[in-house]
Design a protein around this motif. Structure first.
Motif, PDB file in Angstrom:
ATOM      1  N   CYS A  34       0.791  -1.234   0.000  1.00 39.41           N
ATOM      2  CA  CYS A  34       0.000   0.000   0.000  1.00 39.41           C
ATOM      3  C   CYS A  34       0.821   1.282   0.000  1.00 39.41           C
ATOM      4  CB  CYS A  34      -0.977   0.007   1.162  1.00 39.41           C
ATOM      5  SG  CYS A  34      -0.243  -0.149   2.807  1.00 39.41           S
TER       6      CYS A  34
ATOM      7  N   LEU B  20      -9.470  -3.906   2.857  1.00 38.96           N
ATOM      8  CA  LEU B  20      -9.016  -3.611   4.222  1.00 38.96           C
ATOM      9  C   LEU B  20      -7.530  -3.308   4.219  1.00 38.96           C
ATOM     10  CD1 LEU B  20      -7.526  -6.369   5.720  1.00 38.96           C
ATOM     11  CD2 LEU B  20      -9.826  -7.200   5.319  1.00 38.96           C
TER      12      LEU B  20
ATOM     13  N   ALA C 170      -4.535   1.299   9.423  1.00 38.65           N
ATOM     14  CA  ALA C 170      -4.948   2.685   9.641  1.00 38.65           C
ATOM     15  C   ALA C 170      -4.563   3.103  11.054  1.00 38.65           C
ATOM     16  CB  ALA C 170      -6.456   2.831   9.450  1.00 38.65           C
TER      17      ALA C 170
ATOM     18  N   GLY D 146      -8.317   6.654  11.440  1.00 38.33           N
ATOM     19  CA  GLY D 146      -8.758   6.049  10.189  1.00 38.33           C
ATOM     20  C   GLY D 146      -9.364   4.679  10.326  1.00 38.33           C
ATOM     21  N   ARG D 147      -9.417   4.143  11.548  1.00 32.74           N
ATOM     22  CA  ARG D 147      -9.950   2.791  11.701  1.00 32.74           C
ATOM     23  C   ARG D 147     -11.471   2.814  11.552  1.00 32.74           C
ATOM     24  NH1 ARG D 147     -12.012   1.464  16.792  1.00 32.74           N
ATOM     25  NH2 ARG D 147     -11.839   3.115  18.355  1.00 32.74           N
TER      26      ARG D 147
ATOM     27  N   TYR E 208     -15.897   2.045   5.938  1.00 37.52           N
ATOM     28  CA  TYR E 208     -16.105   3.097   4.944  1.00 37.52           C
ATOM     29  C   TYR E 208     -17.072   2.567   3.887  1.00 37.52           C
ATOM     30  CZ  TYR E 208     -12.092   5.415   7.002  1.00 37.52           C
ATOM     31  OH  TYR E 208     -11.238   6.029   7.889  1.00 37.52           O
TER      32      TYR E 208
ATOM     33  N   LEU F  25     -10.712   8.392   3.226  1.00 37.36           N
ATOM     34  CA  LEU F  25     -10.077   7.084   3.320  1.00 37.36           C
ATOM     35  C   LEU F  25      -8.654   7.226   3.853  1.00 37.36           C
ATOM     36  CD1 LEU F  25     -11.066   5.693  -0.199  1.00 37.36           C
ATOM     37  CD2 LEU F  25     -12.051   4.972   1.985  1.00 37.36           C
ATOM     38  N   PRO F  26      -8.215   6.334   4.741  1.00 35.97           N
ATOM     39  CA  PRO F  26      -6.798   6.338   5.125  1.00 35.97           C
ATOM     40  C   PRO F  26      -5.943   5.986   3.914  1.00 35.97           C
ATOM     41  CG  PRO F  26      -7.887   4.380   5.973  1.00 35.97           C
ATOM     42  CD  PRO F  26      -8.968   5.260   5.401  1.00 35.97           C
TER      43      PRO F  26
ATOM     44  N   SER G 237      -3.866   3.674   3.080  1.00 41.68           N
ATOM     45  CA  SER G 237      -3.856   2.292   2.572  1.00 41.68           C
ATOM     46  C   SER G 237      -5.109   2.001   1.751  1.00 41.68           C
ATOM     47  CB  SER G 237      -3.745   1.297   3.733  1.00 41.68           C
ATOM     48  OG  SER G 237      -4.888   1.347   4.569  1.00 41.68           O
ATOM     49  N   LEU G 238      -6.260   2.487   2.200  1.00 39.70           N
ATOM     50  CA  LEU G 238      -7.502   2.251   1.464  1.00 39.70           C
ATOM     51  C   LEU G 238      -7.581   3.132   0.227  1.00 39.70           C
ATOM     52  CD1 LEU G 238     -10.202   1.800   4.256  1.00 39.70           C
ATOM     53  CD2 LEU G 238      -8.684   0.111   3.201  1.00 39.70           C
TER      54      LEU G 238
ATOM     55  N   GLY H 178     -10.710   0.077   7.748  1.00 36.06           N
ATOM     56  CA  GLY H 178      -9.402   0.454   8.271  1.00 36.06           C
ATOM     57  C   GLY H 178      -9.128  -0.311   9.548  1.00 36.06           C
TER      58      GLY H 178
ATOM     59  N   GLU I 213      -3.471  -0.516  13.382  1.00 34.25           N
ATOM     60  CA  GLU I 213      -2.199  -1.242  13.314  1.00 34.25           C
ATOM     61  C   GLU I 213      -1.846  -1.986  14.598  1.00 34.25           C
ATOM     62  OE1 GLU I 213       1.181   0.502  11.388  1.00 34.25           O
ATOM     63  OE2 GLU I 213      -0.074   1.951  10.328  1.00 34.25           O
TER      64      GLU I 213
END
Length: 238
Positions: free
Chosen positions: A10, A51, A54, A58-59, A62, A94-95, A97-98, A119, A122
């Protein structure tokens, strides 16, 4: 039930506009991601869940149509999750990664199948990740996952976390597990070691493992490299 999964890295550098002059360096990774998304499409899922890691803000979930951008990386480029016209939940973008996952889907021309995002925090403990995956795998219909996440960020002196001799063996085991759909090995990943190696994909991979329990999916490793001192892997499960 989970019927297919694609695992992709990502880094925003996957987006050529962000990478700029160094964009060709990740052409092979982009091609592998496209191949993995083709496996998802061939599985004909009823729903796709994207997925990725985040931070605390951001978790969470969405909806389809949630928007993101790469403005934080110096590029005025926007993306949308799937084909819906919605706005980000609670006004959130969106974070990263997404957002990269949404870009991959747009690039692949993904359409028809409903899409949503998740998200994953981590620091989420391994057990909670696996439980979350089991919940996803227990949803009705044919579920596919696009799992975003990077391996260790300490593969070289120039890596974001500087060189750590444990990084290469850790990444090799992750690559083996992703390439063979070894659910038990992914569930057993050392959370603390992953944190020390800055392996942001650990939590999403363990969610995947929980979702894939007892499904009989098989895996193929399509790409593995660490061009910037960060481990990038692409795999397809079907």
């Amino acid at each position: 039930m989970l019927v297919a999964a694609a695992v992709c890295p990502c880094p925003p550098l996957l987006v050529p506009e962000v990478a700029a002059g160094s964009a060709p360096e990740l052409d092979a990774a982009r091609a592998a991601c496209s191949e993995a998304l083709g496996v998802l499409a061939a599985a004909r899922p009823d729903r796709l869940l994207v997925l990725g890691p985040a931070d605390e803000s951001g978790r969470g979930t969405y909806p389809e149509g949630a928007r993101g951008s790469f403005r934080g990386f110096g590029v005025d480029a926007a993306v949308r999750l799937g084909r819906g016209g919605g706005e980000p939940a609670s006004g959130r973008e969106l974070p990263p990664s997404l957002a990269v996952g949404a870009w991959l889907l747009e690039r692949a021309g993904w359409s028809g199948t409903p899409v949503e995002g998740l998200g994953v925090a981590e620091p989420l403990p391994a057990g909670r990740c696996v439980e979350l995956g089991r919940d996803i795998g227990g949803r009705p219909g044919r579920i596919a996952l696009l799992v975003m996440g990077d391996a260790s960020a300490r593969r070289s002196l120039k890596g974001p976390g500087y060189l750590d001799e444990r990084a290469a063996p850790f990444d090799a085991e992750v690559a083996r597990a992703l390439g063979s759909a070894d659910v038990a090995a992914l569930e057993a990943l050392d959370v603390e070691l992953a944190r020390e190696l800055k392996a942001a994909g650990r939590a999403p991979w363990q969610v995947l493992a929980g979702a894939a329990e007892n499904t009989g999916l098989t895996g193929t490793l399509l790409y593995e490299d660490a061009p910037y001192g960060v481990g990038y892997m692409v795999a397809a499960w079907s």
